[in-house]
Structure formats: structure tokens, C-alpha cells
Design an enzyme around this catalytic site. Structure first.
Site, PDB file in Angstrom:
ATOM      1  N   HIS A 192       0.827  -1.203   0.000  1.00 41.70           N
ATOM      2  CA  HIS A 192       0.000   0.000   0.000  1.00 41.70           C
ATOM      3  C   HIS A 192       0.868   1.261   0.000  1.00 41.70           C
ATOM      4  O   HIS A 192       1.962   1.284   0.563  1.00 41.70           O
ATOM      5  CB  HIS A 192      -0.904   0.032   1.232  1.00 41.70           C
ATOM      6  CG  HIS A 192      -2.059  -0.919   1.151  1.00 41.70           C
ATOM      7  ND1 HIS A 192      -2.872  -1.012   0.037  1.00 41.70           N
ATOM      8  CD2 HIS A 192      -2.554  -1.816   2.054  1.00 41.70           C
ATOM      9  CE1 HIS A 192      -3.802  -1.922   0.252  1.00 41.70           C
ATOM     10  NE2 HIS A 192      -3.635  -2.434   1.459  1.00 41.70           N
TER      11      HIS A 192
ATOM     12  N   CYS B 287      -0.527   2.162  -4.516  1.00 39.93           N
ATOM     13  CA  CYS B 287      -1.333   3.363  -4.728  1.00 39.93           C
ATOM     14  C   CYS B 287      -0.480   4.614  -4.512  1.00 39.93           C
ATOM     15  O   CYS B 287       0.493   4.606  -3.775  1.00 39.93           O
ATOM     16  CB  CYS B 287      -2.503   3.401  -3.741  1.00 39.93           C
ATOM     17  SG  CYS B 287      -3.609   1.996  -3.812  1.00 39.93           S
TER      18      CYS B 287
END
Length: 271
Positions: free
Chosen positions: A95, A151
Site C-alpha cells: 500500500h 497506490c
């Protein structure tokens, strides 16, 4: 795995996959991504296995768990004693988040980060720190490839130029503060999953069953098929395959979608 000898290694790689086990935001494809990237480096590009350091939560050695401390150590190890002619690789699957930038180092006003396994307690690793650790020290003749499947990863290395795929030109990404974001003579090339304001998730859309990061799967597949491909053509082929595979955007992360409420668009960026 890490280098077991003090002999200089002209090819070194640090591969990191964070699954966030037992969390709502768990990723199912991070370890698959690392294994896929390692196979590419060893089988196709002839990286020696003892010069590849792998951090995942499945490791039995506590020093090889992708905590913030261990990731920082591995980043330092990657560029340690680098010499002209060296080829280095930093790979991250996990992430990424954004935080307000108060130092005017980013044009968009945000710092980009990667999230270690313990980021909720130890904190994230910021783009400024990644740049200082693995970009700034690169000496003349040293080449670093950073591949970030996360991301908000667009400018995670804080580099001065970003490639415009459609316009086929390099665009300015220098800090408004005027701070230098160059290397010590070497070359840093970063290929990332999304623009800084975009999100993504692992998916089985390309494999049919095995979860994987979109960037990782396409990068490995295309390089295996086109060993002498240019960076620009690599970006174009990735974009074409995403459009053809799933116009809805390869999304298997309802939790993240609920939290961030953003469209899960994926545009590969080169810097």
C-alpha cells in the site's frame, strides 16, 4: 535472502512485498508479486540469488519481515558501496498513501509514502527519505531501477522529471522549494503503478485465479516477450493491455474504495 559474501556485487536487488496479514486492508498478491519479480531478475536478467534481499511477512527470520526498520536497512544495503557499472533494483508491492507536504518539496503539495507492515505504529516511509537513501547516493555509472506497485506511487522517488507518455516528452517535477533532487552522477529510473492521486489494488483479472499487482504482472510478461523494449514502448504496451483486459479497472479492494472514495484508475508513470 541476502548477499552472503563481502565480495562486491555489480547486480543487487531489494524486493519487498507487504501483505498486511490479518488486516482489513490485506493484500493477497504481494508475495506472488515478489516471487514473479525475483524469477524475472534471476532467470531473464541474470541477477545472482545471493545478491537479492527479499522481505515478506512469510519469512521466518524476523530481520526479513517488512517492518519500517527492516525496509530502511535494506534500502541502505542496496546502494551501499555502489560502483560504476552497477545495476540496482528496488521493488515494492504494497500500500501507498499521501500526506500533506509542508516543506514545498512536491509540486502537488503532497508527500507520497509506502506502508511497511507496522506502519500503523511505526509510521510510513516518505518519498523524501527514499530519495535521500537510494537516489541521492548514486554515483556516476550506477543505474537504479525502482518498480513500485502501490497506490499514490507516481513520484515516490522524488525525481526531477516525469515522462509524459502521450506527449512523448519529459516534464518538470522539480521541488517548488528549489531543493536539489538529483543523484551523485548516477541514473535513477522509476516505474510506478499510479499517478500520485490515484489508487489501485491487486487483482486476478490477468491470471484468472492467482492474485497479482497489475504493474508487476504486465511488466514481467512484457519484458519476457520483448527483452530489448524501450521504456516508452513498455508504458504503451502496459496501457494497451489494461484497456483490453478490463475497462472497469481491475479492482478487488472494496475496503479501500469505501475509505478513499476515489476512482481506481491506473496509469503507469516513468520518472
Amino acid at each position: 535472502m541476502m548477499s552472503s559474501t563481502s565480495e562486491h556485487q555489480p547486480k543487487k536487488a531489494f524486493l519487498c512485498g507487504v501483505s498486511y496479514q490479518k488486516k482489513k486492508y490485506k493484500l493477497k498478491g504481494a508475495v506472488n508479486d515478489v516471487n514473479r519479480m525475483k524469477s524475472l531478475l534471476v532467470d531473464k536478467i541474470c541477477f545472482p540469488e545471493n545478491a537479492i534481499r527479499v522481505l515478506t511477512e512469510e519469512q521466518s527470520d524476523p530481520n526479513l519481515i517488512p517492518t519500517k526498520k527492516n525496509i530502511q536497512k535494506a534500502l541502505s544495503w542496496l546502494v551501499e558501496d555502489c560502483k560504476s557499472g552497477d545495476s540496482l533494483v528496488f521493488y515494492f508491492s504494497g500500500h501507498g498513501l499521501r500526506q500533506p507536504d509542508f516543506s514545498q518539496d512536491d509540486i502537488d503539495g503532497f508527500d507520497e509514502t509506502i506502508c511497511p507492515s507496522d506502519f500503523m505504529t511505526a509510521g510510513m516511509i516518505f518519498d523524501n527519505d527514499i530519495h535521500t537513501t537510494i537516489v541521492k547516493p548514486l554515483k556516476k555509472g550506477v543505474k537504479l531501477h525502482a518498480i513500485i506497485d502501490a497506490c499514490h506511487s507516481g513520484t515516490i522517488l522524488d525525481q526531477e522529471h516525469v515522462y509524459n507518455r502521450k506527449g512523448k516528452r519529459w516534464e518538470n517535477n522539480k521541488p517548488p522549494s528549489g531543493a536539489s533532487k538529483s543523484t551523485n552522477g548516477g541514473l535513477a529510473i522509476s516505474l510506478t503503478l499510479c499517478a500520485d492521486d490515484q489508487m489501485a489494488a491487486d487483482t486476478s483479472a490477468f491470471t484468472g485465479n492467482e492474485m497479482t499487482g497489475v504493474l508487476t504482472f504486465l511488466l514481467v510478461q512484457i519484458i519476457m516477450e520483448n527483452s530489448r523494449i524501450t521504456y516508452g514502448d513498455l508504458l504503451n504496451k502496459m496501457h494497451e493491455k489494461i484497456v483490453l483486459t478490463n475497462k472497469e479497472g481491475c479492482c478487488n479492494a472494496p475496503f479501500l474504495n469505501k475509505v478513499f472514495r476515489r476512482n481506481l484508475l491506473q496509469v503507469k508513470l516513468l520518472s
